[in-house]
Write an enzyme that holds these catalytic residues in place. Structure first.
Site, PDB file in Angstrom:
ATOM      1  N   HIS A  34       9.860  11.415 -19.794  1.00 12.59           N
ATOM      2  CA  HIS A  34       8.290  11.775 -19.837  1.00 12.59           C
ATOM      3  C   HIS A  34       8.066  12.992 -19.100  1.00 12.59           C
ATOM      4  O   HIS A  34       8.095  13.123 -18.000  1.00 12.59           O
ATOM      5  CB  HIS A  34       7.610  10.437 -19.427  1.00 12.59           C
ATOM      6  CG  HIS A  34       7.607   9.317 -20.307  1.00 12.59           C
ATOM      7  ND1 HIS A  34       6.500   8.461 -20.113  1.00 12.59           N
ATOM      8  CD2 HIS A  34       8.592   9.088 -21.066  1.00 12.59           C
ATOM      9  CE1 HIS A  34       6.753   7.368 -20.997  1.00 12.59           C
ATOM     10  NE2 HIS A  34       8.007   7.633 -21.408  1.00 12.59           N
TER      11      HIS A  34
ATOM     12  N   TYR B  18      -2.441   5.574 -16.205  1.00 12.21           N
ATOM     13  CA  TYR B  18      -3.029   4.861 -15.045  1.00 12.21           C
ATOM     14  C   TYR B  18      -4.703   4.863 -15.401  1.00 12.21           C
ATOM     15  O   TYR B  18      -5.208   5.967 -15.653  1.00 12.21           O
ATOM     16  CB  TYR B  18      -2.497   5.606 -13.911  1.00 12.21           C
ATOM     17  CG  TYR B  18      -1.113   5.694 -13.485  1.00 12.21           C
ATOM     18  CD1 TYR B  18      -0.766   4.673 -12.488  1.00 12.21           C
ATOM     19  CD2 TYR B  18      -0.288   6.405 -13.932  1.00 12.21           C
ATOM     20  CE1 TYR B  18       0.760   4.619 -12.376  1.00 12.21           C
ATOM     21  CE2 TYR B  18       1.071   6.410 -13.715  1.00 12.21           C
ATOM     22  CZ  TYR B  18       1.563   5.477 -12.753  1.00 12.21           C
ATOM     23  OH  TYR B  18       2.888   5.401 -12.518  1.00 12.21           O
TER      24      TYR B  18
ATOM     25  N   PRO C 182       3.111  -0.280  -5.536  1.00 15.24           N
ATOM     26  CA  PRO C 182       3.816   0.311  -7.062  1.00 15.24           C
ATOM     27  C   PRO C 182       2.934   1.580  -7.768  1.00 15.24           C
ATOM     28  O   PRO C 182       3.629   2.179  -8.659  1.00 15.24           O
ATOM     29  CB  PRO C 182       3.850  -0.672  -8.151  1.00 15.24           C
ATOM     30  CG  PRO C 182       3.008  -1.793  -7.206  1.00 15.24           C
ATOM     31  CD  PRO C 182       2.585  -1.568  -6.127  1.00 15.24           C
TER      32      PRO C 182
ATOM     33  N   LYS D 287       7.037   4.694  -6.601  1.00 19.19           N
ATOM     34  CA  LYS D 287       7.950   5.397  -5.735  1.00 19.19           C
ATOM     35  C   LYS D 287       9.116   4.390  -4.707  1.00 19.19           C
ATOM     36  O   LYS D 287       9.881   4.792  -4.112  1.00 19.19           O
ATOM     37  CB  LYS D 287       7.214   6.093  -4.324  1.00 19.19           C
ATOM     38  CG  LYS D 287       6.337   7.127  -4.883  1.00 19.19           C
ATOM     39  CD  LYS D 287       7.416   8.362  -5.133  1.00 19.19           C
ATOM     40  CE  LYS D 287       7.029   9.341  -6.184  1.00 19.19           C
ATOM     41  NZ  LYS D 287       7.667   9.352  -7.330  1.00 19.19           N
TER      42      LYS D 287
ATOM     43  N   TYR E 142       5.065  13.070  -7.957  1.00 19.96           N
ATOM     44  CA  TYR E 142       5.160  11.925  -8.981  1.00 19.96           C
ATOM     45  C   TYR E 142       6.886  12.066  -9.223  1.00 19.96           C
ATOM     46  O   TYR E 142       7.559  11.038  -9.629  1.00 19.96           O
ATOM     47  CB  TYR E 142       4.467  12.051 -10.193  1.00 19.96           C
ATOM     48  CG  TYR E 142       4.335  10.839 -11.136  1.00 19.96           C
ATOM     49  CD1 TYR E 142       3.465   9.697 -10.818  1.00 19.96           C
ATOM     50  CD2 TYR E 142       5.706  10.517 -11.837  1.00 19.96           C
ATOM     51  CE1 TYR E 142       3.482   8.588 -11.609  1.00 19.96           C
ATOM     52  CE2 TYR E 142       5.351   9.314 -12.580  1.00 19.96           C
ATOM     53  CZ  TYR E 142       4.412   8.409 -12.539  1.00 19.96           C
ATOM     54  OH  TYR E 142       4.585   7.075 -13.167  1.00 19.96           O
TER      55      TYR E 142
HETATM   56  P1  RFL Z   1      15.525  -5.425  -3.578  1.00 21.29           P
HETATM   57  O1  RFL Z   1      15.447  -5.200  -5.003  1.00 21.29           O
HETATM   58  O2  RFL Z   1      14.453  -6.330  -3.028  1.00 21.29           O
HETATM   59  O3  RFL Z   1      17.152  -6.013  -3.071  1.00 21.29           O
HETATM   60  C1  RFL Z   1      17.432  -6.646  -2.224  1.00 21.29           C
HETATM   61  C2  RFL Z   1      18.295  -7.633  -2.420  1.00 21.29           C
HETATM   62  O4  RFL Z   1      18.840  -8.623  -1.434  1.00 21.29           O
HETATM   63  C3  RFL Z   1      18.975  -9.835  -1.373  1.00 21.29           C
HETATM   64  N1  RFL Z   1      18.777 -10.400  -0.067  1.00 21.29           N
HETATM   65  C4  RFL Z   1      19.899 -11.060   0.650  1.00 21.29           C
HETATM   66  N2  RFL Z   1      21.145 -10.923   0.435  1.00 21.29           N
HETATM   67  C5  RFL Z   1      21.801 -11.571   1.425  1.00 21.29           C
HETATM   68  N3  RFL Z   1      21.178 -12.263   2.545  1.00 21.29           N
HETATM   69  C6  RFL Z   1      20.020 -12.288   2.656  1.00 21.29           C
HETATM   70  N4  RFL Z   1      19.662 -12.508   3.941  1.00 21.29           N
HETATM   71  C7  RFL Z   1      19.240 -11.367   1.871  1.00 21.29           C
HETATM   72  N5  RFL Z   1      17.983 -11.358   1.609  1.00 21.29           N
HETATM   73  C8  RFL Z   1      17.642 -10.787   0.484  1.00 21.29           C
HETATM   74  C9  RFL Z   1      17.837 -10.131  -2.491  1.00 21.29           C
HETATM   75  O5  RFL Z   1      18.191 -11.175  -3.130  1.00 21.29           O
HETATM   76  C10 RFL Z   1      17.957  -8.611  -3.481  1.00 21.29           C
HETATM   77  O6  RFL Z   1      18.788  -9.072  -4.438  1.00 21.29           O
HETATM   78  O7  RFL Z   1      15.724  -4.093  -2.632  1.00 21.29           O
HETATM   79  P2  RFL Z   1      16.151  -2.682  -2.911  1.00 21.29           P
HETATM   80  O8  RFL Z   1      17.656  -2.790  -3.409  1.00 21.29           O
HETATM   81  O9  RFL Z   1      16.082  -1.796  -1.561  1.00 21.29           O
HETATM   82  O10 RFL Z   1      15.154  -2.013  -3.982  1.00 21.29           O
HETATM   83  C11 RFL Z   1      14.189  -1.467  -3.881  1.00 21.29           C
HETATM   84  C12 RFL Z   1      13.289  -1.687  -5.243  1.00 21.29           C
HETATM   85  O11 RFL Z   1      13.630  -2.989  -5.680  1.00 21.29           O
HETATM   86  C13 RFL Z   1      11.991  -1.599  -5.043  1.00 21.29           C
HETATM   87  O12 RFL Z   1      11.578  -0.843  -4.234  1.00 21.29           O
HETATM   88  C14 RFL Z   1      11.386  -1.298  -6.418  1.00 21.29           C
HETATM   89  O13 RFL Z   1      11.374  -2.390  -7.295  1.00 21.29           O
HETATM   90  C15 RFL Z   1       9.470  -1.363  -6.333  1.00 21.29           C
HETATM   91  N6  RFL Z   1       8.904  -0.930  -7.666  1.00 21.29           N
HETATM   92  C16 RFL Z   1       9.052   0.190  -8.128  1.00 21.29           C
HETATM   93  N7  RFL Z   1       9.736   1.376  -7.832  1.00 21.29           N
HETATM   94  C17 RFL Z   1       9.780   2.486  -8.386  1.00 21.29           C
HETATM   95  O14 RFL Z   1      10.466   3.637  -7.806  1.00 21.29           O
HETATM   96  N8  RFL Z   1       9.195   2.818  -9.455  1.00 21.29           N
HETATM   97  C18 RFL Z   1       8.352   1.674 -10.073  1.00 21.29           C
HETATM   98  O15 RFL Z   1       7.909   1.773 -11.407  1.00 21.29           O
HETATM   99  C19 RFL Z   1       8.445   0.625  -9.732  1.00 21.29           C
HETATM  100  N9  RFL Z   1       7.458  -0.400  -9.996  1.00 21.29           N
HETATM  101  C20 RFL Z   1       8.310  -1.894  -8.112  1.00 21.29           C
HETATM  102  C21 RFL Z   1       7.624  -1.806  -9.255  1.00 21.29           C
HETATM  103  C22 RFL Z   1       7.998  -3.217  -7.509  1.00 21.29           C
HETATM  104  C23 RFL Z   1       7.033  -4.294  -8.187  1.00 21.29           C
HETATM  105  N10 RFL Z   1       7.255  -5.364  -7.521  1.00 21.29           N
HETATM  106  C24 RFL Z   1       7.402  -6.535  -7.990  1.00 21.29           C
HETATM  107  C25 RFL Z   1       7.207  -5.680  -5.903  1.00 21.29           C
HETATM  108  C26 RFL Z   1       6.681  -2.686  -9.970  1.00 21.29           C
HETATM  109  C27 RFL Z   1       6.460  -4.019  -9.286  1.00 21.29           C
HETATM  110  C28 RFL Z   1       5.622  -4.953 -10.042  1.00 21.29           C
HETATM  111  C1  PHB Z   2       6.452  -0.170 -14.549  1.00 27.15           C
HETATM  112  O1  PHB Z   2       6.747   0.174 -15.638  1.00 27.15           O
HETATM  113  O2  PHB Z   2       6.935  -1.118 -14.277  1.00 27.15           O
HETATM  114  C2  PHB Z   2       5.758   0.667 -13.856  1.00 27.15           C
HETATM  115  C3  PHB Z   2       5.624   2.139 -13.979  1.00 27.15           C
HETATM  116  C4  PHB Z   2       4.789   3.013 -13.158  1.00 27.15           C
HETATM  117  C5  PHB Z   2       4.630   2.400 -11.922  1.00 27.15           C
HETATM  118  C6  PHB Z   2       4.596   1.248 -11.577  1.00 27.15           C
HETATM  119  C7  PHB Z   2       5.274   0.281 -12.549  1.00 27.15           C
HETATM  120  O3  PHB Z   2       3.682   3.148 -11.198  1.00 27.15           O
END
Ligand code: RFL
Ligand code: PHB
Length: 389
Positions: free
Chosen positions: A72, A200, A292, A296, A384
């Site tokens: 993108h 957005y 989100p 980041k 971004y």
């Molecule tokens: P995770 O993915 O939470 O993984 C942690 C893992 O540890 C396990 N765990 C344990 N295992 C053993 N013993 C324990 N005591 C434990 N406690 C927990 C868990 O089961 C899990 O499998 O952390 P990690 O690896 O640091 O990754 C971080 C990302 O997942 C997170 O920052 C992103 O998903 C955030 N996020 C986004 N980030 C982006 O860079 N771009 C995006 O577009 C974006 N969109 C989002 C997002 C997060 C969202 N939510 C639901 C919070 C959109 C959403 C809606």
């Molecule tokens: C997504 O596609 O889940 C998404 C994209 C951009 C964002 C957050 C989530 O800023």
């Protein structure tokens, strides 16, 4: 059992670190609380910075990402009926890549399995012992059976609700937090995205985001109340509300269909300092959370992995502790910049319960400035696509 690096958490941070270490012959064991299917069932990030793409390449896991990821070159920002574009490649020479976190994680699991990497699922009661000594170890249980893992280092990659952060004593640990008074209701649907770029949207009814995973899989979000439950929202109500929050010409084009996933995420900014205590290193959501808006979270987790991987590499290959000693400071310097960008973009795009008429005018003034001003667009584009590591 004994390993060089014990990794708590089999999310993207833990798996990427394990795979990168493996590429340098450094041994690790990943302990994951859930099952692989559970981890892969979580729908989260969708936008990857080039830094993460490069790490996936270095880990030997980027083949499908290159084949299926969509570049993108910019994003759309709307307010009311107005819409403008911020061009990433013009300002930075770099696009972002749309490729789901689920797919990143799937690719990493596949690579770990192919390499014979050790991952223990369904682990319970992980406890970190002697992290401030030269010989840390973990205890945990699988199916009620007690186990022990001795290691040189512990990587705490266990997300916001994990145990690693709590292992740093309170007199050493400092936490900074901002909780936002709303959440995001997200749905995934097998429909073509409304636009070929993300939108957005700042609307009087609240924020909305039109995103995607591929040409027939769309991801949409709307700002919702923290008391809402996913089951309160029928698909019909969701689509109706989304249409009201995006410009009319986009709403007219929106293809709707049944949701295949629906969930609510609260919004939070959070940082813990330091990110290292003795031989324990925190990585990703275990150490920090961003709202989100701006995508980041996963990308900041990736930059932590980069610093930690290089620190561990220097330790094992050159017997140098320089990288590990600088880890917390280097990682936090970048983390705080991602926190600032996510907080700024969230503040610009959402409706807040206590927002005054003046505050609303400030949002519009800032959006109009961003729309017209190349320097402001450049600053947004640089953040971004991801600040340098
Ligand atoms: P995770 O993915 O939470 O993984 C942690 C893992 O540890 C396990 N765990 C344990 N295992 C053993 N013993 C324990 N005591 C434990 N406690 C927990 C868990 O089961 C899990 O499998 O952390 P990690 O690896 O640091 O990754 C971080 C990302 O997942 C997170 O920052 C992103 O998903 C955030 N996020 C986004 N980030 C982006 O860079 N771009 C995006 O577009 C974006 N969109 C989002 C997002 C997060 C969202 N939510 C639901 C919070 C959109 C959403 C809606
Ligand atoms: C997504 O596609 O889940 C998404 C994209 C951009 C964002 C957050 C989530 O800023």
């Amino acid at each position: 059992m004994k390993t060089q690096v014990a990794i708590i958490g089999g999310g993207p941070s833990g798996l990427l670190l394990a795979q990168l270490l493996h590429s340098r012959g450094i041994d690790s064991v990943v302990l994951e609380r859930k099952t692989k299917d559970y981890v892969l069932g979580r729908i989260r990030a969708g936008v990857l910075e080039q830094g993460l793409v490069r790490l996936m390449e270095e880990a030997g896991c980027a083949e499908r990402l290159h084949a299926e990821g969509i570049a993108h070159d910019g994003t759309l920002v709307s307010y009311g009926d107005e819409m403008f574009r911020v061009n990433f490649t013009e300002h930075t020479g770099t696009p972002v890549i749309v490729y789901g976190q689920t797919e990143v994680t799937r690719d990493l699991y596949e690579a770990r399995e192919k390499a014979g990497g050790k991952i223990e699922f369904n682990v319970e009661s992980v406890v970190i012992h002697d992290a401030d000594s030269d010989a840390p170890h973990l205890t945990y249980a699988v199916d009620g059976e007690a186990r022990r893992l001795d290691c040189d280092f512990v990587a705490g990659c266990d997300g916001f609700h994990g145990v690693s952060r709590q292992a740093i004593p309170l007199d050493v640990r400092r936490e900074y937090e901002k909780v936002y008074p709303f959440g995001w209701l997200g749905i995934l649907s097998e429909t073509p995205p409304v636009n070929h770029e993300l939108i957005y949207a700042n609307s009087p009814r609240g924020f909305a985001l039109c995103s995607m995973r591929n040409e027939n899989l769309s991801r949409y979000y709307i700002q919702c109340s923290l008391s809402d439950k996913p089951e309160d929202w029928t698909d019909e109500a969701f689509w109706q509300e989304l249409k009201r929050r995006i410009p009319p010409d986009q709403a007219d084009k929106l293809v709707t269909g049944p949701s295949i996933e629906k969930s609510i995420a609260p919004l939070r900014s959070f940082v813990t300092e330091p990110m290292r205590w003795g031989r324990l290193f925190l990585c990703g959501d275990a150490a920090h959370i961003v709202p989100p808006t701006g995508a980041k979270g996963l990308n900041t987790a990736a930059s932590d992995v980069h610093y930690l991987y290089n620190g561990l590499r220097e330790h094992y290959e050159n017997a140098s502790s320089e990288g590990l000693d600088a880890y917390s400071e280097k990682a936090l310097a970048r983390v705080w910049k991602a926190e600032r960008f996510s907080w700024w973009f969230s503040s610009l795009m959402h409706r807040y319960p206590d927002q005054s008429e003046f505050d609303l005018k400030m949002q519009v003034a800032e959006l109009e400035f961003l729309r017209a001003n190349k320097a402001a667009q450049q600053a947004m584009a640089e953040n971004y696509v991801g600040l340098p590591y």
